[in-house]
Design a protein around this motif. Structure first.
Motif, PDB file in Angstrom:
ATOM      1  N   ARG A 257       0.826  -1.089   0.042  1.00 33.34           N
ATOM      2  CA  ARG A 257       0.087   0.061  -0.060  1.00 33.34           C
ATOM      3  C   ARG A 257       0.925   1.351  -0.052  1.00 33.34           C
ATOM      4  NH1 ARG A 257      -2.888  -3.161   3.915  1.00 33.34           N
ATOM      5  NH2 ARG A 257      -1.753  -2.023   5.644  1.00 33.34           N
ATOM      6  N   VAL A 258       0.688   2.040  -0.932  1.00 30.50           N
ATOM      7  CA  VAL A 258       1.374   3.338  -1.063  1.00 30.50           C
ATOM      8  C   VAL A 258       0.392   4.360  -1.000  1.00 30.50           C
ATOM      9  CG1 VAL A 258       2.897   4.700  -2.162  1.00 30.50           C
ATOM     10  CG2 VAL A 258       3.135   2.456  -2.649  1.00 30.50           C
ATOM     11  N   TRP A 259       0.599   5.321   0.029  1.00 27.99           N
ATOM     12  CA  TRP A 259      -0.412   6.455   0.304  1.00 27.99           C
ATOM     13  C   TRP A 259       0.036   7.808  -0.286  1.00 27.99           C
ATOM     14  CZ3 TRP A 259      -4.955   5.152   1.997  1.00 27.99           C
ATOM     15  CH2 TRP A 259      -5.296   3.911   2.743  1.00 27.99           C
ATOM     16  N   LEU A 260      -0.611   8.689  -0.908  1.00 29.73           N
ATOM     17  CA  LEU A 260      -0.280   9.745  -1.518  1.00 29.73           C
ATOM     18  C   LEU A 260      -1.390  10.951  -1.015  1.00 29.73           C
ATOM     19  CD1 LEU A 260      -0.143   7.289  -3.927  1.00 29.73           C
ATOM     20  CD2 LEU A 260       1.476   9.181  -4.598  1.00 29.73           C
ATOM     21  N   ARG A 261      -0.616  12.051  -1.180  1.00 32.18           N
ATOM     22  CA  ARG A 261      -1.855  13.274  -0.681  1.00 32.18           C
ATOM     23  C   ARG A 261      -1.782  14.358  -1.788  1.00 32.18           C
ATOM     24  NH1 ARG A 261      -1.033  16.038   4.762  1.00 32.18           N
ATOM     25  NH2 ARG A 261      -1.846  14.268   5.580  1.00 32.18           N
ATOM     26  N   GLY A 262      -2.605  14.874  -2.395  1.00 31.56           N
ATOM     27  CA  GLY A 262      -2.764  15.833  -3.313  1.00 31.56           C
ATOM     28  C   GLY A 262      -2.435  17.168  -2.600  1.00 31.56           C
ATOM     29  N   SER A 263      -1.317  17.763  -3.132  1.00 32.96           N
ATOM     30  CA  SER A 263      -0.876  19.264  -2.737  1.00 32.96           C
ATOM     31  C   SER A 263      -1.880  20.331  -2.864  1.00 32.96           C
ATOM     32  CB  SER A 263       0.251  19.609  -3.152  1.00 32.96           C
ATOM     33  OG  SER A 263       1.329  18.651  -3.076  1.00 32.96           O
ATOM     34  N   ARG A 264      -2.802  20.216  -3.837  1.00 28.89           N
ATOM     35  CA  ARG A 264      -3.767  21.197  -4.164  1.00 28.89           C
ATOM     36  C   ARG A 264      -5.032  20.849  -3.671  1.00 28.89           C
ATOM     37  NH1 ARG A 264      -7.220  21.398  -8.337  1.00 28.89           N
ATOM     38  NH2 ARG A 264      -6.101  19.630  -9.500  1.00 28.89           N
TER      39      ARG A 264
END
Length: 414
Positions: A257-264
């Motif tokens: 599982r790789v978690w990412l978060r949108g900067s905008r």
């Protein structure tokens, strides 16, 4: 190795039409834990093997030894079986159901097949609701005396109804009926199963993401090709928060599982990949970087499929919050997906603390328990000082740190 003394626990699973459908056993090795081996004899894809040993040979020597014992009538039929056996067989049955439904001949036939499956799943979930009501009416006092057959009958019925996800959840119930506090734990899982059955029945009356989450938990999957063709597209610069590699020996599977978060957008995205045990699942993302790219989202609103190549750059530590902020974020996500069992959180100025167990505390002194008794890598990176920590929060297990940023702003995977 094909000696009875090497296999203190072994058994065979009866086939519905008679005979044997699978054999399993625990083989003594050089380590403290035995090797878990199993052979599926009547799978639609032919004989299948699994073993928890590190050998890359299929079948390995443990599976062959178990097979040899069975041919010598030294593996008897047993109604009870370990949870890892039940989960593996249930998973294989679910994959066989999906494989049979994956190649429609034409649009009309595909639509008819879909309607047939929806009706079958609906009937299976109706039966699940009645079965759950029977469990509560009968009470939990006799649960420790139930054999695996009590749970397997419902799990197999759900496989027949093409609800493989729900079947897997039922197959895990015996594991919840053990150890301290098992009544509360089992009742919680029964309650979530009932909620799943009710949610499936509600259908379009639910919010779009809740309905998608329920369908996914039941076992009605959406293929990546469909997501790319019609899924929601979001372009952003995505900060890679961390990754976690887990192994399911009972299913001979590893997942990343790789978690990412949108900067905008602030949107949370999950990249999920799988591989066989002993191999590392692929991932195009690296912790501590920003990826500018477009993602196609699954209907549940979290899992993604990259919609093309992206640009990668080194990133600063992500913005974090307090423990209260982390719990609020989980609660917001769980409001759309009540069956959610893990969610990424970022805590700023977090420090390890030890009392009756290890915790991660924010500057206000509010803390969450860690799911490990040995957080030595986290302590080695931080020296016990406050740092930005990304973690997975699971209410039933605790906080699992997945990345930390040292005092120089460098990301370290945990």
């Amino acid at each position: 190795m094909a000696k009875e003394g090497s296999w203190p626990e072994r058994g065979a699973v009866a086939a519905p039409e008679g005979g044997t459908s699978a054999i399993w056993g625990e083989c003594r090795g050089s380590g403290a834990k035995p090797y878990l081996a199993a052979v599926h004899l009547d799978g639609a894809g032919g004989t299948a093997y699994k073993c928890s040993c590190p050998s890359r040979k299929i079948p390995c020597k443990h599976a062959l030894a178990l097979f040899a014992l069975w041919t010598q009538d030294q593996v008897a039929l047993r109604e009870d079986r370990p949870e890892w056996v039940a989960t593996w067989l249930s998973g294989r049955a679910s994959r066989q159901v999906r494989a049979r439904a994956s190649a429609p001949a034409d649009p009309e036939r595909a639509a008819a097949t879909l309607r047939e499956r929806e009706e079958s799943v609906g009937a299976g979930m109706d039966e699940l609701r009645l079965w759950l009501r029977d469990q509560i009416d009968a009470g939990l006092a006799e649960v420790p005396r139930y054999g695996y057959g009590h749970w397997d009958r419902m799990a197999k019925r759900l496989v027949d109804a093409k609800a493989g996800g729900a079947s897997s959840l039922v197959a895990r119930l015996p594991g919840a009926a053990r150890g301290d506090g098992w009544p509360e734990r089992l009742l919680e899982r029964l309650g979530l199963l009932h909620l799943l059955a009710v949610a499936h029945q509600a259908g379009d009356a639910l919010g779009e993401r809740t309905r998608a989450a329920a369908r996914a938990r039941v076992g009605i999957t959406t293929r990546a090709e469909e997501v790319l063709a019609g899924g929601e597209r979001v372009h952003d610069t995505w900060r890679v928060l961390g990754q976690r590699l887990t192994t399911a020996p009972e299913a001979d599977m590893r997942s990343r599982r790789v978690w990412l978060r949108g900067s905008r957008t602030g949107r949370t995205a999950l990249s999920l990949s799988f591989s066989r045990t002993g191999q590392a699942p692929d991932t195009p993302f690296r912790v501590g970087t920003d990826v500018t790219a477009e993602f196609a989202f699954y209907p549940d609103g979290h899992r993604i499929v990259p919609a093309g190549e992206g640009d990668t750059a080194t990133a600063d530590p992500p913005a974090g919050g307090t423990v209260t902020d982390a719990l609020d974020a989980f609660a917001e996500a769980a409001a759309e997906d009540p069956w959610l069992d893990t969610w990424p959180v970022v805590i700023d100025q977090a420090a390890p603390a030890h009392g009756d167990r290890w915790y991660l505390a924010d500057p206000d002194g509010t803390a969450l328990p860690l799911n490990t008794a040995q957080p030595w890598r986290l302590l080695a990176v931080t020296g016990g000082h406050p740092a930005t920590v990304a973690a997975e929060w699971s209410p039933g297990e605790g906080l699992a740190p997945i990345a930390v940023w040292d005092r120089n702003g460098k990301a370290v995977s945990l």
